[in-house]
Design a protein around this motif. Structure first.
Motif, PDB file in Angstrom:
ATOM      1  N   ASN A  49      43.014  45.484  40.340  1.00 29.40           N
ATOM      2  CA  ASN A  49      43.649  44.418  39.771  1.00 29.40           C
ATOM      3  C   ASN A  49      44.963  44.034  40.100  1.00 29.40           C
ATOM      4  OD1 ASN A  49      41.427  44.360  37.984  1.00 29.40           O
ATOM      5  ND2 ASN A  49      42.441  45.423  36.524  1.00 29.40           N
ATOM      6  N   GLU A  59      33.734  35.869  40.614  1.00 27.75           N
ATOM      7  CA  GLU A  59      34.021  36.980  39.666  1.00 27.75           C
ATOM      8  C   GLU A  59      35.636  37.349  39.935  1.00 27.75           C
ATOM      9  OE1 GLU A  59      33.111  41.884  40.372  1.00 27.75           O
ATOM     10  OE2 GLU A  59      31.552  40.154  41.264  1.00 27.75           O
ATOM     11  N   LYS A 116      37.906  37.518  36.838  1.00 28.88           N
ATOM     12  CA  LYS A 116      38.748  38.570  36.429  1.00 28.88           C
ATOM     13  C   LYS A 116      40.236  38.320  36.461  1.00 28.88           C
ATOM     14  CE  LYS A 116      38.875  43.366  38.003  1.00 28.88           C
ATOM     15  NZ  LYS A 116      38.239  44.276  38.977  1.00 28.88           N
TER      16      LYS A 116
END
Length: 275
Positions: free
Chosen positions: A88, A122, A126
């Motif tokens: 992340n 994606e 995210k």
């Protein structure tokens, strides 16, 4: 006769298909030792590392492949994007890598365009969800802070009233209760809007992956944002990026229904302009 580097790569491929990633990594490693100049050996091993959750090792192999061939779209950029996507803290790097992979895949007309596009969507989603979660947390902390200020002010004002003056105390408490109710209502409405913060996939351009402002349809029936498809036709070639069918600017047909739908969506969801 000793097996060649390619023989070991093929053995690694067999192990990979069997999900025997440690064995596959060993074979790809031998292939690299015997011929360290082949990008595919590194990208294959990177994909094994991705499957095993070893992100840093996957990224290192992907970067080595990029050093060897910066134009190999169907492989190392995709795998680098996949590896970065698992962290992340590296989402911006993942998005940049996947954008580059997507651009190269379109230029080279390779079969992985749609697969890379899905990974890019994606990654962007995210990142958006993380930013939205951070916004919600900030809103919650602000709500608590404002509530504490109001309660502190209530305590200060009621402490100055005579304890026998029940009507003044009641009126003051009612005033502060209303103030707290207004604050809670404001944050509740904001949270309700936040719960619907999702942009439909068909509103997003298939090249830029940004919200479309002027959608047009190609002869293949695929919708793109006008600016992105025209840029593609002028810079890359006169073909549909996804279907690969020949086409020119004059073949584009405005998708008026979708344009109006997106405009209505933006009017009701001003936050979407920041997507």
């Amino acid at each position: 006769m000793a097996a060649s580097a390619d023989d070991h790569k093929l053995r690694g491929n067999v192990f990979f298909m069997q999900q025997l990633y440690d064995d596959a990594i060993r074979e790809y490693g031998i292939a690299i030792v015997r011929n360290p100049s082949v990008p595919a050996y590194y990208t294959n091993r990177a994909l094994c590392f991705i499957r095993m959750g070893q992100h840093d090792r996957a990224i290192a192999d992907a970067e080595k492949a990029i050093d060897l061939d910066s134009t190999l779209a169907k492989g190392h950029y995709l795998k680098m994007g996949q590896a970065l996507l698992l962290d992340n803290n590296r989402l911006d790097a993942a998005i940049n890598a996947l954008r580059k992979a997507h651009s190269l895949a379109i230029e080279q007309q390779v079969l992985s365009v749609e697969e890379i596009g899905q990974k890019l969507r994606e990654a962007k989603k995210k990142k958006w969800e993380i930013m939205d979660a951070r916004r919600r947390k900030n809103d919650s902390e602000l709500h608590q802070y404002l509530t504490a200020l109001v309660e502190r002010d209530r305590q200060r004002q009621t402490s100055q009233l005579h304890p026998d003056n029940l009507q003044d105390i009641e009126d003051t408490n009612a005033q502060f209760d209303n103030r707290l109710s207004e604050i809670t209502g404001l944050f509740t409405r904001a949270d309700d809007l936040g719960k619907r913060r999702e942009i439909p996939d068909h509103f997003i351009g298939k090249i830029s992956f940004e919200l479309m402002s002027d959608p047009v349809v190609t002869p293949s029936g695929i919708t793109y944002d006008r600016s992105e498809i025209i840029s593609h036709l002028r810079k890359i070639g006169r073909f549909d990026p996804l279907s690969r069918q020949p086409m020119t600017e004059s073949d584009l047909i405005p998708n008026l229904a979708l344009r109006d739908t997106i405009a209505d969506f933006l009017a009701a969801n001003g936050w979407a302009i920041d997507y």
